[in-house]
Motif scaffolding. Sequence first.
Motif, short mmCIF file in Angstrom:
data_model
loop_
_atom_site.label_atom_id
_atom_site.label_comp_id
_atom_site.label_asym_id
_atom_site.label_seq_id
_atom_site.Cartn_x
_atom_site.Cartn_y
_atom_site.Cartn_z
N MET A 1 8.55 -39.74 -13.17
CA MET A 1 9.04 -38.97 -14.28
C MET A 1 8.14 -39.24 -15.49
O MET A 1 7.89 -40.40 -15.83
CB MET A 1 10.48 -39.38 -14.60
N GLN A 2 7.63 -38.19 -16.10
CA GLN A 2 6.79 -38.32 -17.29
C GLN A 2 7.66 -38.71 -18.49
O GLN A 2 8.61 -38.02 -18.82
CB GLN A 2 6.09 -36.99 -17.56
N VAL A 3 7.37 -39.86 -19.10
CA VAL A 3 8.12 -40.34 -20.26
C VAL A 3 7.55 -39.73 -21.54
O VAL A 3 8.28 -39.27 -22.40
CB VAL A 3 8.09 -41.88 -20.32
N ASP A 4 6.24 -39.79 -21.66
CA ASP A 4 5.53 -39.20 -22.78
C ASP A 4 4.11 -38.92 -22.31
O ASP A 4 3.81 -39.06 -21.13
CB ASP A 4 5.57 -40.10 -24.03
N GLU A 5 3.22 -38.54 -23.22
CA GLU A 5 1.87 -38.19 -22.79
C GLU A 5 1.06 -39.37 -22.27
O GLU A 5 0.03 -39.19 -21.61
CB GLU A 5 1.11 -37.50 -23.93
N PHE A 6 1.52 -40.59 -22.52
CA PHE A 6 0.79 -41.79 -22.13
C PHE A 6 1.42 -42.56 -20.98
O PHE A 6 0.77 -43.39 -20.37
CB PHE A 6 0.67 -42.75 -23.32
N THR A 7 2.71 -42.32 -20.72
CA THR A 7 3.47 -43.18 -19.83
C THR A 7 4.25 -42.38 -18.80
O THR A 7 4.85 -41.36 -19.12
CB THR A 7 4.48 -44.03 -20.66
N LEU B 1 7.21 -43.08 -15.68
CA LEU B 1 8.10 -43.96 -14.94
C LEU B 1 7.89 -43.66 -13.47
O LEU B 1 8.14 -42.55 -13.01
CB LEU B 1 9.57 -43.72 -15.33
N ASP B 2 7.41 -44.65 -12.73
CA ASP B 2 7.10 -44.46 -11.31
C ASP B 2 8.28 -44.74 -10.40
O ASP B 2 8.50 -44.04 -9.43
CB ASP B 2 5.92 -45.34 -10.91
N SER B 3 9.01 -45.80 -10.72
CA SER B 3 10.15 -46.17 -9.88
C SER B 3 11.00 -47.21 -10.58
O SER B 3 10.63 -47.72 -11.64
CB SER B 3 9.68 -46.70 -8.52
N ALA B 4 12.11 -47.53 -9.96
CA ALA B 4 13.01 -48.58 -10.45
C ALA B 4 13.62 -49.25 -9.23
O ALA B 4 13.78 -48.62 -8.18
CB ALA B 4 14.08 -48.00 -11.35
N SER B 5 13.95 -50.52 -9.38
CA SER B 5 14.56 -51.24 -8.26
C SER B 5 15.45 -52.36 -8.77
O SER B 5 15.29 -52.84 -9.88
CB SER B 5 13.48 -51.82 -7.34
N ALA B 6 16.38 -52.75 -7.92
CA ALA B 6 17.25 -53.88 -8.23
C ALA B 6 16.76 -55.07 -7.42
O ALA B 6 16.31 -54.93 -6.29
CB ALA B 6 18.69 -53.55 -7.84
N LYS B 7 16.87 -56.24 -8.04
CA LYS B 7 16.53 -57.48 -7.35
C LYS B 7 17.78 -58.36 -7.43
O LYS B 7 18.14 -58.84 -8.51
CB LYS B 7 15.35 -58.16 -8.01
N GLY B 8 18.45 -58.51 -6.31
CA GLY B 8 19.70 -59.25 -6.31
C GLY B 8 20.73 -58.52 -7.15
O GLY B 8 20.71 -57.30 -7.26
N VAL B 9 21.61 -59.27 -7.77
CA VAL B 9 22.67 -58.66 -8.58
C VAL B 9 22.45 -58.90 -10.08
O VAL B 9 23.28 -58.49 -10.88
CB VAL B 9 24.07 -59.16 -8.16
N THR B 10 21.35 -59.54 -10.45
CA THR B 10 21.15 -59.87 -11.86
C THR B 10 19.87 -59.30 -12.48
O THR B 10 19.63 -59.51 -13.66
CB THR B 10 21.13 -61.40 -12.06
N ASN B 11 19.05 -58.60 -11.70
CA ASN B 11 17.79 -58.08 -12.23
C ASN B 11 17.59 -56.62 -11.85
O ASN B 11 17.86 -56.22 -10.72
CB ASN B 11 16.60 -58.88 -11.70
#
Length: 91
Positions: free
Chosen positions: A1-7, A9-19
Amino acid sequence: MQVDEFTRLDSASAKGVTNFTYYYSLLNLEKSEVDLESVDEIIRPGIIENVTNSPELKIYRDNNITMDYKYYDKNGEFVTLISVTPELYNN
Protein backbone atom coordinates in the motif's frame (compact mmCIF):
# COMPACT_ATOMS: atom_id res chain seq x y z
CA MET A 1 0.00 0.00 0.00
CA GLN A 2 1.42 3.38 -1.01
CA VAL A 3 1.63 5.60 2.10
CA ASP A 4 3.02 8.68 0.38
CA GLU A 5 5.31 9.48 -2.55
CA PHE A 6 8.35 8.22 -0.61
CA THR A 7 7.04 5.29 1.42
CA ARG A 8 5.22 2.02 0.79
CA LEU A 9 3.79 -0.31 3.43
CA ASP A 10 4.85 -3.76 2.25
CA SER A 11 3.45 -5.99 4.97
CA ALA A 12 2.66 -6.41 8.65
CA SER A 13 3.02 -9.33 11.00
CA ALA A 14 2.49 -10.35 14.59
CA LYS A 15 5.24 -11.87 16.69
CA GLY A 16 3.79 -13.75 19.62
CA VAL A 17 1.11 -11.89 21.53
CA THR A 18 3.09 -8.76 22.43
CA ASN A 19 4.66 -7.50 19.19
CA PHE A 20 3.31 -6.19 15.90
CA THR A 21 5.64 -5.22 13.05
CA TYR A 22 5.08 -3.02 10.00
CA TYR A 23 7.50 -3.36 7.08
CA TYR A 24 8.06 -0.28 4.92
CA SER A 25 10.11 0.48 1.82
CA LEU A 26 11.67 3.87 1.15
CA LEU A 27 11.00 3.97 -2.57
CA ASN A 28 13.56 6.49 -3.78
CA LEU A 29 16.41 6.14 -1.31
CA GLU A 30 19.38 3.88 -0.80
CA LYS A 31 20.52 3.10 2.74
CA SER A 32 23.54 5.41 2.38
CA GLU A 33 21.22 8.33 1.56
CA VAL A 34 19.11 8.04 4.72
CA ASP A 35 19.95 10.53 7.48
CA LEU A 36 19.27 8.43 10.59
CA GLU A 37 19.64 11.46 12.86
CA SER A 38 16.76 13.15 11.04
CA VAL A 39 14.71 9.96 11.27
CA ASP A 40 15.17 9.98 15.06
CA GLU A 41 14.39 13.71 15.35
CA ILE A 42 11.48 13.96 12.91
CA ILE A 43 9.91 10.62 12.01
CA ARG A 44 10.22 8.76 15.33
CA PRO A 45 8.24 11.37 17.38
CA GLY A 46 5.48 11.39 14.74
CA ILE A 47 5.16 7.62 14.87
CA ILE A 48 5.03 7.65 18.68
CA GLU A 49 2.37 10.38 18.58
CA ASN A 50 0.32 8.37 16.08
CA VAL A 51 0.48 5.19 18.17
CA THR A 52 -0.41 7.19 21.29
CA ASN A 53 -3.41 9.02 19.82
CA SER A 54 -4.81 7.03 16.90
CA PRO A 55 -8.27 5.58 17.62
CA GLU A 56 -7.45 2.73 15.21
CA LEU A 57 -4.52 1.67 17.38
CA LYS A 58 -6.42 1.73 20.69
CA ILE A 59 -6.76 -2.07 20.68
CA TYR A 60 -2.95 -2.34 20.60
CA ARG A 61 -2.53 0.19 23.40
CA ASP A 62 -5.16 -1.58 25.50
CA ASN A 63 -3.21 -4.82 25.15
CA ASN A 64 0.26 -3.30 25.69
CA ILE A 65 1.53 -4.30 22.26
CA THR A 66 4.96 -3.15 21.11
CA MET A 67 4.70 -1.67 17.63
CA ASP A 68 7.80 -2.06 15.47
CA TYR A 69 8.31 -0.10 12.26
CA LYS A 70 11.04 -1.57 10.05
CA TYR A 71 12.28 0.46 7.11
CA TYR A 72 14.13 -0.87 4.06
CA ASP A 73 15.68 1.05 1.19
CA LYS A 74 14.72 0.79 -2.49
CA ASN A 75 17.06 -2.21 -2.85
CA GLY A 76 15.61 -4.11 0.10
CA GLU A 77 18.47 -3.29 2.46
CA PHE A 78 17.48 -2.82 6.11
CA VAL A 79 17.73 0.85 7.11
CA THR A 80 16.30 1.31 10.60
CA LEU A 81 13.87 0.10 13.24
CA ILE A 82 11.58 2.36 15.22
CA SER A 83 10.12 0.51 18.18
CA VAL A 84 7.18 1.97 20.12
CA THR A 85 6.81 0.22 23.45
CA PRO A 86 3.96 0.52 25.95
CA GLU A 87 6.26 2.65 28.11
CA LEU A 88 6.45 5.23 25.30
CA TYR A 89 2.75 5.45 24.47
CA ASN A 90 1.44 5.17 28.03
CA ASN A 91 3.46 8.17 29.26
